[in-house]
Write a protein that holds these residues in place. Structure first.
Motif, PDB file in Angstrom:
ATOM      1  N   GLY A 353      30.754  23.394  54.054  1.00 19.27           N
ATOM      2  CA  GLY A 353      30.365  24.215  52.912  1.00 19.27           C
ATOM      3  C   GLY A 353      28.849  24.267  52.784  1.00 19.27           C
ATOM      4  O   GLY A 353      28.122  23.970  53.724  1.00 19.27           O
ATOM      5  N   TYR A 354      28.379  24.634  51.644  1.00 22.33           N
ATOM      6  CA  TYR A 354      26.943  24.725  51.410  1.00 22.33           C
ATOM      7  C   TYR A 354      26.654  24.212  50.011  1.00 22.33           C
ATOM      8  O   TYR A 354      27.519  24.144  49.143  1.00 22.33           O
ATOM      9  CB  TYR A 354      26.454  26.167  51.564  1.00 22.33           C
ATOM     10  N   GLN A 355      25.434  23.847  49.795  1.00 19.39           N
ATOM     11  CA  GLN A 355      24.951  23.473  48.472  1.00 19.39           C
ATOM     12  C   GLN A 355      23.504  23.944  48.334  1.00 19.39           C
ATOM     13  O   GLN A 355      22.753  23.997  49.292  1.00 19.39           O
ATOM     14  CB  GLN A 355      25.052  21.966  48.238  1.00 19.39           C
ATOM     15  N   LEU A 356      23.170  24.313  47.108  1.00 15.43           N
ATOM     16  CA  LEU A 356      21.889  24.945  46.816  1.00 15.43           C
ATOM     17  C   LEU A 356      21.144  24.151  45.757  1.00 15.43           C
ATOM     18  O   LEU A 356      21.737  23.395  44.969  1.00 15.43           O
ATOM     19  CB  LEU A 356      22.081  26.385  46.322  1.00 15.43           C
ATOM     20  N   THR A 357      19.829  24.362  45.733  1.00 15.36           N
ATOM     21  CA  THR A 357      19.017  23.918  44.600  1.00 15.36           C
ATOM     22  C   THR A 357      18.698  25.121  43.728  1.00 15.36           C
ATOM     23  O   THR A 357      18.863  26.273  44.152  1.00 15.36           O
ATOM     24  CB  THR A 357      17.703  23.280  45.076  1.00 15.36           C
ATOM     25  N   SER A 358      18.245  24.860  42.549  1.00 13.49           N
ATOM     26  CA  SER A 358      17.862  25.925  41.638  1.00 13.49           C
ATOM     27  C   SER A 358      16.518  25.555  41.017  1.00 13.49           C
ATOM     28  O   SER A 358      15.902  24.539  41.367  1.00 13.49           O
ATOM     29  CB  SER A 358      18.924  26.127  40.557  1.00 13.49           C
ATOM     30  N   PRO A 386      15.449  28.974  45.962  1.00  9.04           N
ATOM     31  CA  PRO A 386      16.385  27.860  46.146  1.00  9.04           C
ATOM     32  C   PRO A 386      16.471  27.440  47.615  1.00  9.04           C
ATOM     33  O   PRO A 386      16.289  28.239  48.531  1.00  9.04           O
ATOM     34  CB  PRO A 386      17.719  28.424  45.651  1.00  9.04           C
ATOM     35  N   LYS A 387      16.716  26.172  47.803  1.00  6.41           N
ATOM     36  CA  LYS A 387      16.906  25.625  49.143  1.00  6.41           C
ATOM     37  C   LYS A 387      18.399  25.517  49.436  1.00  6.41           C
ATOM     38  O   LYS A 387      19.189  25.215  48.536  1.00  6.41           O
ATOM     39  CB  LYS A 387      16.249  24.260  49.263  1.00  6.41           C
ATOM     40  N   LEU A 388      18.784  25.749  50.684  1.00  9.74           N
ATOM     41  CA  LEU A 388      20.196  25.746  51.079  1.00  9.74           C
ATOM     42  C   LEU A 388      20.385  24.760  52.225  1.00  9.74           C
ATOM     43  O   LEU A 388      19.547  24.677  53.128  1.00  9.74           O
ATOM     44  CB  LEU A 388      20.618  27.150  51.504  1.00  9.74           C
ATOM     45  N   SER A 437      22.094  48.670  39.639  1.00  5.90           N
ATOM     46  CA  SER A 437      22.232  47.267  39.266  1.00  5.90           C
ATOM     47  C   SER A 437      22.592  46.449  40.500  1.00  5.90           C
ATOM     48  O   SER A 437      23.392  46.874  41.334  1.00  5.90           O
ATOM     49  CB  SER A 437      23.299  47.094  38.193  1.00  5.90           C
ATOM     50  N   VAL A 438      21.959  45.295  40.612  1.00 10.71           N
ATOM     51  CA  VAL A 438      22.202  44.383  41.741  1.00 10.71           C
ATOM     52  C   VAL A 438      22.633  43.044  41.165  1.00 10.71           C
ATOM     53  O   VAL A 438      21.929  42.481  40.307  1.00 10.71           O
ATOM     54  CB  VAL A 438      20.934  44.219  42.610  1.00 10.71           C
ATOM     55  N   SER A 439      23.760  42.541  41.571  1.00 15.11           N
ATOM     56  CA  SER A 439      24.281  41.283  41.056  1.00 15.11           C
ATOM     57  C   SER A 439      24.634  40.370  42.223  1.00 15.11           C
ATOM     58  O   SER A 439      24.845  40.806  43.360  1.00 15.11           O
ATOM     59  CB  SER A 439      25.512  41.516  40.175  1.00 15.11           C
ATOM     60  N   CYS A 440      24.674  39.084  41.913  1.00 17.53           N
ATOM     61  CA  CYS A 440      25.030  38.076  42.907  1.00 17.53           C
ATOM     62  C   CYS A 440      26.532  37.812  42.806  1.00 17.53           C
ATOM     63  O   CYS A 440      27.043  37.489  41.716  1.00 17.53           O
ATOM     64  CB  CYS A 440      24.227  36.801  42.665  1.00 17.53           C
ATOM     65  N   CYS A 457      21.872  33.373  45.015  1.00 12.28           N
ATOM     66  CA  CYS A 457      21.550  34.364  46.034  1.00 12.28           C
ATOM     67  C   CYS A 457      20.058  34.442  46.339  1.00 12.28           C
ATOM     68  O   CYS A 457      19.647  35.273  47.157  1.00 12.28           O
ATOM     69  CB  CYS A 457      22.036  35.757  45.606  1.00 12.28           C
ATOM     70  N   LEU A 458      19.244  33.632  45.666  1.00 11.64           N
ATOM     71  CA  LEU A 458      17.804  33.748  45.839  1.00 11.64           C
ATOM     72  C   LEU A 458      17.319  33.249  47.193  1.00 11.64           C
ATOM     73  O   LEU A 458      16.134  33.357  47.509  1.00 11.64           O
ATOM     74  CB  LEU A 458      17.078  32.985  44.721  1.00 11.64           C
ATOM     75  N   TYR A 459      18.218  32.650  48.009  1.00  9.53           N
ATOM     76  CA  TYR A 459      17.796  32.246  49.344  1.00  9.53           C
ATOM     77  C   TYR A 459      17.531  33.467  50.220  1.00  9.53           C
ATOM     78  O   TYR A 459      16.855  33.374  51.244  1.00  9.53           O
ATOM     79  CB  TYR A 459      18.875  31.367  49.986  1.00  9.53           C
ATOM     80  N   ALA A 460      18.063  34.611  49.845  1.00 14.04           N
ATOM     81  CA  ALA A 460      17.850  35.854  50.581  1.00 14.04           C
ATOM     82  C   ALA A 460      17.117  36.837  49.674  1.00 14.04           C
ATOM     83  O   ALA A 460      17.254  36.775  48.447  1.00 14.04           O
ATOM     84  CB  ALA A 460      19.176  36.464  51.040  1.00 14.04           C
ATOM     85  N   PRO A 461      16.322  37.769  50.233  1.00  8.76           N
ATOM     86  CA  PRO A 461      15.608  38.738  49.389  1.00  8.76           C
ATOM     87  C   PRO A 461      16.586  39.596  48.598  1.00  8.76           C
ATOM     88  O   PRO A 461      17.628  40.022  49.114  1.00  8.76           O
ATOM     89  CB  PRO A 461      14.815  39.564  50.407  1.00  8.76           C
ATOM     90  N   LYS A 462      16.237  39.824  47.358  1.00  8.36           N
ATOM     91  CA  LYS A 462      17.072  40.657  46.494  1.00  8.36           C
ATOM     92  C   LYS A 462      16.882  42.123  46.857  1.00  8.36           C
ATOM     93  O   LYS A 462      15.759  42.587  47.066  1.00  8.36           O
ATOM     94  CB  LYS A 462      16.694  40.428  45.033  1.00  8.36           C
ATOM     95  N   THR A 463      18.008  42.827  46.985  1.00 12.13           N
ATOM     96  CA  THR A 463      17.924  44.243  47.335  1.00 12.13           C
ATOM     97  C   THR A 463      17.223  44.996  46.226  1.00 12.13           C
ATOM     98  O   THR A 463      17.326  44.648  45.043  1.00 12.13           O
ATOM     99  CB  THR A 463      19.336  44.818  47.538  1.00 12.13           C
TER     100      THR A 463
END
Length: 1509
Positions: A353-358, A386-388, A437-440, A457-463
């Protein structure tokens, strides 16, 4: 010394004894901290043998580094103990040279240590080193030494200042290591040299703090705040808040320019408040923060280096006067910062799985997490991404062993951005914007996609959520070629076709109708017309004219006021020329309510379009028009040959479905050109019949039918609007009746039935939480609750704001509770000190039975009340160590001494109370109060013993001795004169007191005044300056009587110039007290050194003619020293004023020195007028300059008289001149000068009279007069007396009669000016008087016969008529009207306004009455409340500015003279019940449909509807 010990540190406290050679053998000790240079130790080590080598402790040195191994140095030793325990000190480390040769480099290195702040009450380190010398004699005396900081020459030397004498002495060549070089720097002194220290506390570092106080910072942790504030005295307030500077701010600077005054209020983070009044220029301390305040004459400056220890509120206190302007600038810390969180739990428990920071927004002041909006306020804050990382990568267990799981990005994909379709473009052309509108979202194991938190979703650039659209150019007008002129001769018309072309080159709509080029213009054919009537009309209708018809463009209502044109109505006549009308309104679109509002016409810009225009349908029978005239001339057969009717297609179908109708289009066609012509050119009788046909007969499909939107559910903070949307089917093709069908039958997408509305921020309100548990169950406690100022934003979020943002006072956040008495209990104090300072002792404890009352106060009870509570022990043993016998050396008792002053005091004028010290003489005036002190050392002042004339002092009613040992004598009498002796142990000192009689005489025979032989002068007077101060001098009662008497006689000299200034003040004393006048003239006390008077006394035995000179020089010396002492305390501008005072001769300067140099001690003083002699001011024989205060004789030939009136006072007095009781004003001959002088041109008999100069301010007034007389002969001022001749110019005004007077010029008065303005001329006669000889007999330059006059230009103010009453409304039916005011000359030519500045300027505006200002606030009904209970209910209403009678709306500023009624209010503020889950608004069903339940504000208000979501 052993050879291995090549280097030794010598750190010692050396005491050096320096003998002064005096009998008391006093010693001076100097402390010094010494570090020896390594070369000294090297020389010592070379002389030692090799046999006594002592091994070195290996623990004292570190291992040699690679660098040391390449050199001859041994490893560095351990660091020494820090030189200071706090505040930053220095430590050193040593190394030895392993070679017999000299090693390169240093054998010692330093570092900083103890870099922690010292306690606030600790003494400065440099001050401690100065204080260490307090018990060491310096030049035979003990001193209290104060540090001398910031020495620019040698900052590392220990320089101290004696507190008593102010003497600066270098007590040691070097300060201790770690001492700051300068108070405002981190640089420190090491081994007597100043070393650079950076903010990182490293030696030699250049690191600096940024403006935020961060070492090596980039300034991103604070922001610069600057602005200005202007006081508003018109509001009626007495004070106002300028700016709130938050806790931790730095480099604060405020500058107030104006009459107002600044003061400070503070509030700590714990809620403690304090206030600071700024009274004078100095440093203040508020909440451990130093405040530098400077008060100047025209401004106040406030500087705070910071950081601030609390929130500072800068306030201004209003005073009477003009408004003040305050400029401020400071660096405010960014207290809300992003903080990265730890990794969240893994998304799966196994299988990969994965885990993130905020990142969370953290409040540095309250140390708690707040909503993200706080961190978004600061652009400097960049939210960390965030870090993944992968987690739980172990495979999951299965029933049949282990099954391999695919990587998590296949079966458990990462959260991703998902966007909605783009909205419609904001503009149709020219470049617009469309959004989405762009949502995660996150997909679970079952493939369901659900929205999740955005941070995942902040690990990737927001559309992107915005993109440009419709970037093509907007349609433009394209004009084609002009047609030929409609006539062949003369003047006619020509036309052209104007098309609207889009970016594709097609003819389409959308062009701006206001920029459309004209399609018709006049034309001229140069061929002359010969026929009386043209065969064709002047304005013919060619076939292409139909393309040039101007169509009315539809105008869309926008959010800006604009004129909206309606459709043209029918023509007023059915034939011939008529008119047609249309509606033109000024309207705008209200965006928040989506309604169109009608506005006054003056709100719309530009010219209003026409509401009427001429129209023409068909000719009337018998009418005469251009076309009809042509038709009458032209026969029907000719028209039939050229034009005829034809069908051309059909009109559009009347219905899009369900059956409609189409009509055939009939046109008039030119047979030759086959182009469309005007219908009037065809014969109407031959028009073909109307043709109709059916169209669109297929049945209509179902369609969506929408009702109007409902009212908004909330007045602010985003509400909801709903409408009914139904799928309907039309019953028949010819019927308007519809019926509802299922939504699936409608093919088009269903329009939305819900939309957001009123999306703007709500006003801040108080949010109150529940009360906490009581702090004490009895005896009085308190409970708290959180009262926070919050604001609901337009996006639905709620912000927490400072309490100053909410409009009213905050609700209480603390209240008392537990108001019941507690059970009695034993209350004890602290243990007492041990009964013995050494050995075994005991300690006791006081125990009392007390009960805590309901108000938190203890009540003492009887011991039986605490019988149920065990009583603590009250006695215990203590031991402070074994006793040791201490031998104390015998203390040498010092001899008492009296600190006498060898002075002679002469009282020069009256005073209330005088203070003296024993050891001198005093010559005083009667009825003066005296305080005589006897300062002692090593002797208590209360045990001083007093004698008078060798006998114990007798205590009388007006003579007393205080408990501090000094004598007080109230109002001296003759019996108080004599010799007073002060006895302190073995020491004694005398003081001789003598009285001066009212005639300024001493009780000494006149014959003895100059006889110095009879005066007994001690032989030791020759060596007074060098005599030992420990022995008293011999005193004689009459020692200085002779010289004092001569000084008093010199004060009373009869000649006038010595009393000139004194007489001036005596004449002004009518409005002033005598003491006040004398205070401005002379010193109260003359003070002379006894050695100086002894020297003068010895010199008086010489030649008699030199005695006057000696006495005068002595008086000048005493008064000069008094002036210098006074001037040293004056302000710079006062010293300048004294230095610029007029003086007459050198002798008058000397004798007036004690008077004119006297400064005013009072801050405010009444005015006085100075009287001076005019002898030195006579320089021109035809001009007289004199001072007011005496008789002024003016010869007839005098050209000009100037009477000076010099006044002093604070505030500066106003000067007023009167003649014979009437006030003088400026005229052609009499002028009042700015310095107070009076000028009289060409004086005549009419100018004779009594002239009075009056000087006044708010503290009082004074006056001085002069009598002016016109004489017929050569005269002088009255003070000079009569003279027989007028020999020269210096004695021009001496009296002379007849032939005794020389030849002189005599002039008549000037004639009246030839013109009143613009420059004219004046004439007078000039003759030579004094006997025969004619004009040649008169010497000197002949006075002028003519002169220019009235040179000012002929100008005046001119006004235009009052304008209309249509200015801004200032009240009910009250407006302003204006007119122009300008300055012009006699030729009606405008000139600069300054040319008319001497004349009163007419007003340019005034109030007027107009019905246009009959405006008032019109309010509408309240809307329905947005909630049925709770704290979030609002209701609003419309508030507009409207006319009372017409009801026409106006802009709100026209009604600003009256307070605006509120447009919103709270409602239904009722409790919704605790623990009940119910809906408090009627829109909860829509909230559920819009999926707004996750938002906290909707979830709490729609609890019932959202509980299952």
């Amino acid at each position: 010394m052993k050879r291995t010990e090549l280097f030794i540190l010598m750190c010692c406290l050396c005491w050096f004894k320096v003998c002064t050679g005096s009998s008391n053998s006093d010693a001076v000790f100097i402390r010094e901290f010494t570090l020896s240079h390594h070369d000294d130790f090297l020389d010592d080590s070379l002389n030692e043998g090799n046999g006594d080598h002592k091994p070195e402790d290996s623990s004292s040195r570190t291992a040699r580094s690679e660098e040391d191994r390449d050199t001859l140095w041994d490893a560095w030793g351990t660091w020494s103990e820090c030189s200071r325990t706090c505040g930053g000190g220095a430590s050193y480390s040593l190394r030895r040279c392993l070679s017999s040769k000299t090693c390169e480099g240093q054998n010692i290195k330093y570092r900083t240590c103890s870099n922690v702040d010292c306690p606030p009450d600790s003494e400065d380190f440099r001050a401690q080193q100065c204080s260490a010398h307090a018990d060491v004699r310096y030049q035979g005396h003990y001193h209290e030494w104060l540090p001398v900081d910031n020495d620019p020459e040698n900052p590392c030397a220990l320089k101290c200042r004696a507190k008593a004498t102010g003497q600066v002495v270098e007590l040691a060549p070097k300060v201790l290591d770690g001492t700051r070089c300068y108070t405002e720097s981190l640089d420190m002194c090491i081994n007597g040299a100043c070393q650079i220290v950076g903010c990182d506390h490293e030696l030699g570092s250049t690191a600096k703090e940024d403006n935020c106080g961060v070492c090596k910072g980039d300034g991103s942790s604070c922001r610069l705040v600057r602005g200005h504030y202007k006081s508003q005295h018109a509001t009626g307030k007495t004070e106002d808040t300028v700016i709130i500077v938050p806790y931790g701010s730095r480099h604060v600077r405020l500058v107030l320019k104006g009459p107002d005054h600044l003061f400070l209020e503070s509030k700590t983070l714990q809620g403690l408040k304090d206030e600071l009044s700024l009274d004078e220029t100095r440093q203040y301390v508020l909440e451990n923060t130093t405040v530098d305040y400077q008060q100047l004459s025209d401004k106040e400056v406030l500087r705070i280096t910071g950081p601030l220890g609390a929130d500072f509120t800068v306030k201004v206190k209003y005073t009477n006067g003009a408004d003040s302007v305050i400029q401020f600038i400071f660096y405010q810390p960014i207290v809300h910062r992003w903080r990265e969180t730890d990794f969240f739990p893994c998304s799966v428990t196994c299988g990969g799985g994965y885990q993130l920071t905020s990142a969370e927004c953290f409040d540095l002041r309250s140390n708690r997490v707040v909503v993200d909006q706080y961190c978004h306020y600061y652009p400097e804050n960049v939210k960390p991404k965030p870090k993944l990382q992968e987690c739980n990568m172990d495979p999951c267990p299965a029933i049949d062993g282990y099954k391999q799981i695919m990587p998590y990005d296949i079966y458990h994909p990462l959260p991703r951005w998902e966007s909605s379709p783009w909205t419609a473009c904001s503009t149709s052309c020219g470049g617009g914007v469309q959004s989405r509108s762009v949502s995660c979202v996150e997909e679970d194991m079952q493939g369901n996609i659900n929205p999740t938190d955005e941070w995942k979703c902040l690990y990737a650039p927001k559309t992107p959520i915005l993109q440009p659209c419709n970037t093509f150019d907007c349609p433009t007008w394209l004009a084609q070629e002009w047609s030929p002129c409609t006539v062949t001769c003369g003047q006619g018309l020509r036309y052209r076709v104007v098309l609207c072309i889009d970016h594709r080159g097609l003819h389409a709509g959308g062009c701006n109708p206001t920029t459309k080029p004209h399609i018709k213009e006049e034309c001229l054919v140069t061929v002359p017309c010969y026929k009386p009537i043209e065969k064709l009309p002047v304005e013919a209708k060619p076939p292409w004219f139909k393309q040039a018809i101007e169509l009315e463009e539809d105008t869309v209502v926008s959010e800006e006021p604009m004129f909206i044109r309606g459709a043209w109505g029918p023509c007023s006549r059915t034939c011939g020329a008529g008119t047609q009308r249309r509606m033109v309104k000024c309207q705008m679109l209200l965006s928040f309510s989506q309604t169109i509002a009608d506005l006054p016409e003056d709100e719309c810009e530009g010219q209003k379009p026409l509401e009427t225009q001429p129209c023409y349908r068909t000719p009337c029978p018998g009418g005469r028009a251009d076309v009809e005239s042509w038709m009458e001339v032209t026969s029907t057969s000719e028209r039939e040959e050229l034009h005829d009717w034809e069908y051309e297609g059909f009109t559009e179908c009347s219905e899009t479905c369900g059956g409609g109708m189409q009509e055939a289009v009939v046109i008039c066609l030119n047979k030759q050109t086959r182009e469309t012509a005007d219908e009037k050119l065809c014969v109407s009788a031959r028009r073909p019949p109307q043709l109709l046909q059916s169209c669109n007969t297929e049945p209509c499909p179902p369609r969506w039918e929408m009702e109007s939107w409902s009212f908004c559910s909330a007045t602010c903070g985003v509400g909801l609007q709903t409408r009914a949307v139904n799928c309907v089917l039309r019953a028949g093709s010819h019927s308007n009746h519809t019926e509802k069908v299922k939504d699936e039958n409608c093919r088009q997408p269903k329009p939305s039935s819900v939309q957001a509305c009123n999306r703007f921020d709500c006003p801040p309100t108080w949010d109150v939480q529940e009360w906490s548990q009581c702090s004490h169950s009895c005896g009085g406690g308190s409970q708290k609750r959180e009262v926070v100022c919050k604001q609901r934003m337009a996006d639905g979020s709620v912000l927490e704001l400072p309490e100053t943002f909410c409009p009213s006072m905050s609700l209480p956040s603390i209240q008392p509770c537990g108001q019941v008495d507690c059970d009695p209990q034993w209350v004890s104090t602290n243990w007492t000190q041990c009964s013995a300072t050494c050995g075994e002792g005991t300690q006791r404890l006081l125990v009392v039975c007390k009960a805590l009352g309901e108000r938190g106060r203890y009540r003492t009870m009887v011991p039986d009340a605490c019988a149920m509570v065990p009583k603590p022990l009250t006695v215990r043993s203590c031991h402070l160590g074994a006793c040791e016998k201490i031998f104390k050396p015998a203390v040498v008792k010092r001899k008492p001494t009296i600190l006498a002053q060898r002075k002679v005091y002469i009282q020069w004028r009256k005073g209330k109370k005088l203070h003296f010290v024993v050891g001198g003489y005093a010559y005083l005036l009667p009825r003066t109060s005296v305080v005589l002190r006897c300062p002692t050392r090593h002797f208590p002042k209360g045990y001083v013993h007093w004698l008078k004339d060798g006998k114990p002092l007798e205590i009388l009613g007006h003579v007393s001795i205080s408990h501090m040992g000094y004598i007080k004598i109230l109002q001296l009498r003759a019996s108080d004169a004599g010799m007073y002796t002060c006895i302190a142990g073995q020491a004694q000192e005398n003081f001789v007191l003598k009285l001066i009689s009212s005639k300024h005489k001493l009780s000494v025979p006149e014959a003895d005044l100059w006889n110095t032989d009879g005066i007994k002068i001690s032989p030791k007077l020759q060596h007074t300056s060098s005599a030992t101060e420990g022995k008293a001098k011999e005193f004689s009662l009459n020692r200085y009587d002779a010289i004092i008497q001569h000084l008093l006689d010199l004060k009373e000299l009869p000649f006038e110039d010595s009393k000139e200034l004194l007489d001036s003040f005596e004449k002004n004393s009518s409005n002033l007290e005598e003491d006040t006048v004398l205070d401005s003239l002379s010193p109260q006390m003359l003070i002379a050194d006894m050695p100086r008077l002894d020297e003068v006394t010895r010199n008086l035995s010489g030649a008699f003619q030199e005695k006057d000179v000696l006495i005068i020089q002595l008086l000048e010396e005493l008064t000069k020293s008094h002036v210098e002492n006074n001037e040293s305390a004056q302000q710079p501008h006062e010293r300048l004023a004294h230095s610029m005072q007029d003086s007459t001769s050198q002798r008058s300067k000397q004798r007036q020195a004690p008077h004119t140099s006297r400064q005013w001690r009072e801050q405010h003083r009444s005015p006085i007028i100075l009287q001076k002699s005019s002898r030195d001011h006579i320089s021109n024989p035809h001009e007289i300059v004199d001072y007011v205060g005496g008789l002024i004789l003016v010869p007839r030939h005098t050209v000009q008289v100037e009477i000076k009136c010099q006044a002093q006072g604070n505030p500066e007095p106003m000067i007023l001149w009167t003649k014979d009781g009437r006030e003088l004003r400026n005229s052609s001959r009499v002028g009042l000068m700015p310095d107070g002088s009076l000028h009289i041109q060409a004086p005549s008999e009419t100018d004779t009279g009594l002239y009075i100069c009056t000087a006044s301010n708010h503290l009082g007034s004074t006056s001085l007069s002069s009598q002016v007389q016109i004489t017929a002969s050569c005269v002088s001022s009255a003070s000079e007396g009569n003279s027989s001749v007028c020999s020269n110019k210096t004695k021009l005004y001496n009296f002379c009669h007849g032939q005794q007077c020389p030849h002189r010029w005599q002039v008549s008065t000037w004639s009246a000016c030839s013109v009143s303005c613009g420059g004219g001329m004046q004439n007078r006669s000039v003759t030579c008087q004094g006997g025969p000889g004619g004009s040649e007999a008169c010497s000197g330059r002949k006075p002028a016969v003519t002169r220019h006059c009235n040179l000012q230009p002929c100008v005046g103010w001119t006004t235009t008529p009052w304008g209309p009453c249509q200015g801004h409304c200032v009240g009910p039916r009250q407006a302003l009207q204006y007119r122009h005011v300008f300055c012009q000359d006699k030729n009606s030519t405008r000139v600069a306004h300054r040319m008319c500045s001497s004349q009163p300027r007419p007003t340019s505006q005034r109030n007027c009455t107009t019905e246009a200002c009959a405006l008032h606030w019109r309010v509408g009904p309240w809307t329905q409340c947005t909630a049925t209970c709770g704290r979030h209910g609002f209701q609003s209403r419309h508030v507009t500015c409207a006319h009372r009678r017409s009801g026409k709306l106006a802009r709100e500023f026209h009604c600003a003279w009256k307070p605006r009624p509120p447009s919103w209010q709270r409602c239904n503020i009722l409790s919704c019940g605790r623990g009940e889950c119910q809906d408090s608004t009627r829109y909860c069903e829509k909230v559920r449909q819009l999926e707004l339940c996750p938002l906290p504000q909707f979830k709490s208000r729609c609890c019932q509807s959202c509980k299952d979501t």
